[in-house]
Design a protein around this motif. Structure first.
Motif, PDB file in Angstrom:
ATOM      1  N   ALA A   1      54.208  32.540 -47.792  1.00 34.43           N
ATOM      2  CA  ALA A   1      53.637  31.024 -47.237  1.00 34.43           C
ATOM      3  C   ALA A   1      54.270  30.190 -48.655  1.00 34.43           C
ATOM      4  O   ALA A   1      55.191  29.668 -47.950  1.00 34.43           O
ATOM      5  N   MET A   2      55.148  30.787 -49.450  1.00 32.51           N
ATOM      6  CA  MET A   2      56.021  29.778 -50.059  1.00 32.51           C
ATOM      7  C   MET A   2      57.596  29.551 -49.340  1.00 32.51           C
ATOM      8  O   MET A   2      57.610  28.584 -49.696  1.00 32.51           O
ATOM      9  N   TRP A   3      57.725  30.345 -49.331  1.00 28.70           N
ATOM     10  CA  TRP A   3      59.313  31.163 -48.601  1.00 28.70           C
ATOM     11  C   TRP A   3      58.971  30.582 -46.967  1.00 28.70           C
ATOM     12  O   TRP A   3      60.029  29.733 -46.738  1.00 28.70           O
ATOM     13  N   ARG A   4      57.953  30.396 -46.505  1.00 27.68           N
ATOM     14  CA  ARG A   4      57.451  29.575 -44.943  1.00 27.68           C
ATOM     15  C   ARG A   4      57.545  28.025 -45.660  1.00 27.68           C
ATOM     16  O   ARG A   4      58.803  26.614 -44.935  1.00 27.68           O
ATOM     17  N   TRP A   5      57.370  27.653 -46.753  1.00 22.69           N
ATOM     18  CA  TRP A   5      57.090  25.886 -46.977  1.00 22.69           C
ATOM     19  C   TRP A   5      58.888  25.699 -48.222  1.00 22.69           C
ATOM     20  O   TRP A   5      58.998  24.487 -47.122  1.00 22.69           O
ATOM     21  N   ALA A   6      59.404  26.096 -48.335  1.00 21.76           N
ATOM     22  CA  ALA A   6      60.772  26.185 -48.649  1.00 21.76           C
ATOM     23  C   ALA A   6      61.618  26.160 -46.908  1.00 21.76           C
ATOM     24  O   ALA A   6      62.186  25.289 -46.755  1.00 21.76           O
ATOM     25  N   THR A   7      61.649  27.118 -46.198  1.00 21.97           N
ATOM     26  CA  THR A   7      61.923  27.070 -44.625  1.00 21.97           C
ATOM     27  C   THR A   7      62.129  25.160 -44.111  1.00 21.97           C
ATOM     28  O   THR A   7      62.081  24.763 -43.656  1.00 21.97           O
TER      29      THR A   7
ATOM     30  N   ALA B   1      69.250  23.138 -49.679  1.00 23.10           N
ATOM     31  CA  ALA B   1      68.578  24.566 -49.539  1.00 23.10           C
ATOM     32  C   ALA B   1      68.617  26.245 -50.559  1.00 23.10           C
ATOM     33  O   ALA B   1      67.391  26.464 -50.720  1.00 23.10           O
ATOM     34  N   GLY B   2      69.779  25.376 -51.340  1.00 23.54           N
ATOM     35  CA  GLY B   2      69.113  26.489 -52.779  1.00 23.54           C
ATOM     36  C   GLY B   2      69.284  26.284 -53.357  1.00 23.54           C
ATOM     37  O   GLY B   2      68.285  26.765 -54.380  1.00 23.54           O
ATOM     38  N   PHE B   3      68.502  24.895 -53.844  1.00 22.32           N
ATOM     39  CA  PHE B   3      66.845  24.504 -54.785  1.00 22.32           C
ATOM     40  C   PHE B   3      65.690  24.960 -54.459  1.00 22.32           C
ATOM     41  O   PHE B   3      65.333  25.412 -55.243  1.00 22.32           O
ATOM     42  N   PHE B   4      65.946  24.466 -53.073  1.00 22.59           N
ATOM     43  CA  PHE B   4      64.537  25.216 -52.645  1.00 22.59           C
ATOM     44  C   PHE B   4      63.824  27.266 -52.720  1.00 22.59           C
ATOM     45  O   PHE B   4      63.062  27.503 -52.822  1.00 22.59           O
ATOM     46  N   ARG B   5      64.971  27.476 -52.450  1.00 23.02           N
ATOM     47  CA  ARG B   5      65.047  28.902 -52.476  1.00 23.02           C
ATOM     48  C   ARG B   5      64.713  29.737 -53.881  1.00 23.02           C
ATOM     49  O   ARG B   5      64.082  30.178 -54.065  1.00 23.02           O
ATOM     50  N   ALA B   6      65.914  28.925 -54.606  1.00 20.38           N
ATOM     51  CA  ALA B   6      65.678  29.238 -56.234  1.00 20.38           C
ATOM     52  C   ALA B   6      64.683  28.976 -56.869  1.00 20.38           C
ATOM     53  O   ALA B   6      63.972  29.921 -57.411  1.00 20.38           O
ATOM     54  N   ILE B   7      63.975  27.836 -56.416  1.00 22.13           N
ATOM     55  CA  ILE B   7      62.222  27.297 -56.799  1.00 22.13           C
ATOM     56  C   ILE B   7      61.649  28.450 -56.317  1.00 22.13           C
ATOM     57  O   ILE B   7      60.803  29.008 -57.372  1.00 22.13           O
ATOM     58  N   VAL B   8      61.570  29.010 -55.145  1.00 21.72           N
ATOM     59  CA  VAL B   8      60.690  30.437 -54.851  1.00 21.72           C
ATOM     60  C   VAL B   8      60.863  31.379 -55.052  1.00 21.72           C
ATOM     61  O   VAL B   8      59.565  32.328 -55.252  1.00 21.72           O
ATOM     62  N   LEU B   9      61.937  32.138 -55.391  1.00 20.51           N
ATOM     63  CA  LEU B   9      62.353  32.712 -56.030  1.00 20.51           C
ATOM     64  C   LEU B   9      62.000  33.010 -57.159  1.00 20.51           C
ATOM     65  O   LEU B   9      61.564  34.441 -58.056  1.00 20.51           O
ATOM     66  N   LEU B  10      62.032  31.436 -57.833  1.00 19.00           N
ATOM     67  CA  LEU B  10      61.761  32.015 -59.525  1.00 19.00           C
ATOM     68  C   LEU B  10      59.856  32.406 -59.623  1.00 19.00           C
ATOM     69  O   LEU B  10      59.472  33.184 -60.194  1.00 19.00           O
TER      70      LEU B  10
END
Length: 163
Positions: A125-131, A54-63
């Protein structure tokens, strides 16, 4: 003699003191293990890895969001403003103040608003993909059985039955 034959001969001819001592030791051992398991901190299998993912995907999206906003603000909007400035005639000094606002500033503001709306859509859309990806990982972890505990318990039961 092979090791299997030695094991069979040892198990088929137990002495009376060894036979009575083993079950008592197994009972004490199982009580101690039960107490130890109750006192030991509960580890939920796979939870740490879900948090890491979860941290990895959230960090990727935020970056990606940061890079998108930064590149748009520092590169795209100034280039768009310069292009509109040249195309409107404001660079040649031919427009009055009202003409500059109408022909250069308002189109620039409109395009910036369109870019901002498009970026918000892409970011959501990227945040929803990560979720969704995190939910898939969590579902896969919850649905997966604990194979190691079951195998060891089954092998212990099978050994007891075979004797």
């Amino acid at each position: 003699m092979s090791t299997q034959t030695l094991e069979k001969t040892e198990t088929t001819a137990p002495t009376s003191t060894a036979a009575t001592a083993k079950p008592a030791a197994e009972k004490k051992d199982s009580k101690l293990r039960a107490i130890w398991r109750a006192l030991a901190p509960k580890e939920e299998a796979g939870r740490l890895s879900v948090v890491v993912w979860a941290g990895f995907f959230r960090a990727i999206v935020l970056l990606a969001d940061y890079l998108l906003a930064f590149i748009t603000a520092m590169v795209v909007i100034p280039l768009l403003g310069a292009w509109l400035h040249q195309q409107s005639g404001a660079a040649k000094g031919m427009l009055s103040t009202d003409g500059t606002i109408a022909m250069w500033l308002m189109p620039l503001l409109f395009l910036v608003a369109l870019l901002a709306a498009g970026e918000i859509v892409v970011m959501r859309a990227m945040w929803r993909w990560a979720t969704r990806t995190i939910a898939k990982i969590r579902h896969a972890r919850d649905a997966a059985p604990e194979p190691t505990a079951r195998i060891t318990n089954q092998s212990r039961n099978n050994r007891k039955r075979s004797k």
